[in-house]
Design a protein around this motif. Structure first.
Motif, PDB file in Angstrom:
ATOM      1  N   ARG A  76       0.839  -1.197   0.000  1.00 34.75           N
ATOM      2  CA  ARG A  76       0.000   0.000   0.000  1.00 34.75           C
ATOM      3  C   ARG A  76       0.872   1.243   0.000  1.00 34.75           C
ATOM      4  N   ASP A 235      -7.157  -1.057  -1.231  1.00 31.81           N
ATOM      5  CA  ASP A 235      -6.117  -2.072  -1.326  1.00 31.81           C
ATOM      6  C   ASP A 235      -4.826  -1.512  -1.902  1.00 31.81           C
TER       7      ASP A 235
ATOM      8  N   TYR B 191      -4.786   1.817   7.224  1.00 28.40           N
ATOM      9  CA  TYR B 191      -5.282   1.166   6.012  1.00 28.40           C
ATOM     10  C   TYR B 191      -6.428   0.237   6.364  1.00 28.40           C
ATOM     11  N   ARG B 193      -8.409  -3.578   5.611  1.00 23.59           N
ATOM     12  CA  ARG B 193      -8.203  -4.950   5.125  1.00 23.59           C
ATOM     13  C   ARG B 193      -9.275  -5.829   5.731  1.00 23.59           C
ATOM     14  N   HIS B 210     -14.531  -5.962   7.182  1.00 25.98           N
ATOM     15  CA  HIS B 210     -13.334  -5.143   7.023  1.00 25.98           C
ATOM     16  C   HIS B 210     -13.020  -4.405   8.311  1.00 25.98           C
TER      17      HIS B 210
END
Lengths: 249, 249
Positions: A76, A235, B191, B193, B210
């Motif tokens: 990322r 992503d 982030y 995921r 998520h």
DNA sequence: CAGAGCGATTTGGTGTTCCAACTTTGCAGC
DNA sequence: GCTGCAAAGTTGGAACACCAAATCGCTCTG
């Protein structure tokens, strides 16, 4: 884990474990549907369902005619957001700072604020605002989709051009400083959600992909000056917030 | 949109549109499999596949024996992260600041740093570090799963207790200030995921959910002092970063 | 009129089958 | 040895069928 779990989940957990502990490294081939049915003694429905779940999680991907393979661990790209230094106003770091080829196209227009934007800009519904849609690209690939709303009263003196690219770009801060407006606070609110169809088109995302949604508002004293929705593929990027203590040079 | 798209996607897009434009408000019932097959003249496979896709995106949910219904728009609780004021070190705002009943349990132990943590703390692999696993709960529901790593050399003087709850909690900053260490910088990298099984267990999440993953590092000058992985359910929280310009009181 | 009970309906799991589009492989022919 | 083509294998879409578990509504009974 319970033995009462559906069969397909057992397969999912089994393959997931093998990917996590390195038994199936990135690029490795997953057994085909036919092989899975034989190996686990299950029907094809369960096998393909397991593969679908793993694919929708991004752990594996399928190639028609070839097979399923373990995905690369996603790298990322760091997207530097708010950065704070002493004696400098808060600002967001541009994509260009990444040392990558970045471009930006936009389209600007006057419109009336909906209830959500009206609340964020502290104006009445249907107040005229300037809406600008930005599309940022990094290395050619679409990287960000941003929609900015400005109170028209602030920017009529130095308005956005109707559309343009990175060459004709003037930052919000520059345009506002020409009007004697100084940004004193920036607030970013980050959450994750499933990409909408429009965003999938613009950002080249598969169905079900997740995005990071940033609601950003620039304040001048007690007045919100600009607010924007920034959508980033979940992503491909990570958001980096850096805070430096004031007393250190 | 192309007419060559699979049938089930046509159904998905049609229902999604109806949800977005309010034709199907939250709580409204989606036509059953049997109704969809009749309405669109498709097979049951396509109908149930469409419903599955929508459900996996969180737009609708299914109740065995009852039907599928439009989900409520998720209200994401604001989680205030970095906040910066003049003459104050950067700090993260606690859950308690939300005005909610929050608790925290942890378990602390000495262990050796893996390659990832070693890099983040700028130490060699297998260096002894203090690992602390926190579970934060808000209003009884699990809200955050955090794993903190400290360089043992910094905290041996005032070590973490092996385990405890919010009553015995001493913040990292307090413990470090007792040792004369002053945090000069905090960096958070965010982030999104898919939740791992362990996290699904701890945070009570469904498969495929998520999360927001925050990698946070506290710095004292050029030395990283503590780094942590903070995992937050993506459908229940948003992260709020606030930056205030130095020159304004 | 209240409550028990039963049947229709619905979701979710699973199996089986067929097909189109595509890739890979191996073999035949040059 | 190389080329090209056919066969086999693989994914993804789709239809159909069956069953378990849960829900819902209606009816029948007390």
């Amino acid at each position: 884990m319970a033995s009462s779990d559906p069969i397909y989940l057992r397969i999912v957990e089994d393959i997931r474990r093998q990917i996590n502990d390195g038994t199936l490294p990135p690029g490795a081939a997953i057994p085909s549907r036919a092989q899975l049915t034989r190996k686990y003694g299950i029907g094809e429905t369960a096998a393909r369902h397991a593969l679908r779940v793993l694919a929708s999680e991004g752990l594996i991907f399928g190639l028609i005619g070839s097979g399923h393979y373990v995905s690369e661990k996603p790298e990322r790209t760091a997207l530097h957001r708010l950065r704070f230094h002493e004696h400098q106003p808060p600002f967001t770091v541009d994509l260009q700072a990444q040392g990558r080829r970045a471009t930006c196209d936009w389209r600007s227009e006057h419109t009336s604020a909906g209830p959500d934007i009206a609340q964020r800009l502290r104006v009445e519904d249907h107040t005229r605002v300037t809406r600008t849609r930005y599309v940022f690209r990094t290395d050619g690939a679409p990287a960000q989709l941003a929609t900015s709303y400005e109170r028209t009263e602030y920017t009529d003196g130095h308005p956005m051009p109707a559309e343009g690219n990175e060459n004709g770009r003037k930052s919000l801060l520059v345009r506002l400083s020409l009007l004697g407006i100084k940004i004193t606070e920036v607030v970013e609110s980050v959450y994750t959600r499933v990409a909408q169809p429009v965003e999938r088109d613009s950002l080249d995302l598969p169905a079900g992909a997740h995005v990071l949604h940033i609601e950003r508002t620039h304040w001048a004293g007690d007045s919100p000056v600009e607010t924007s929705d920034i959508v980033v593929p979940g992503d491909r990027f990570r958001l980096v917030y850096t805070a430096t203590a004031p007393s250190v040079g």
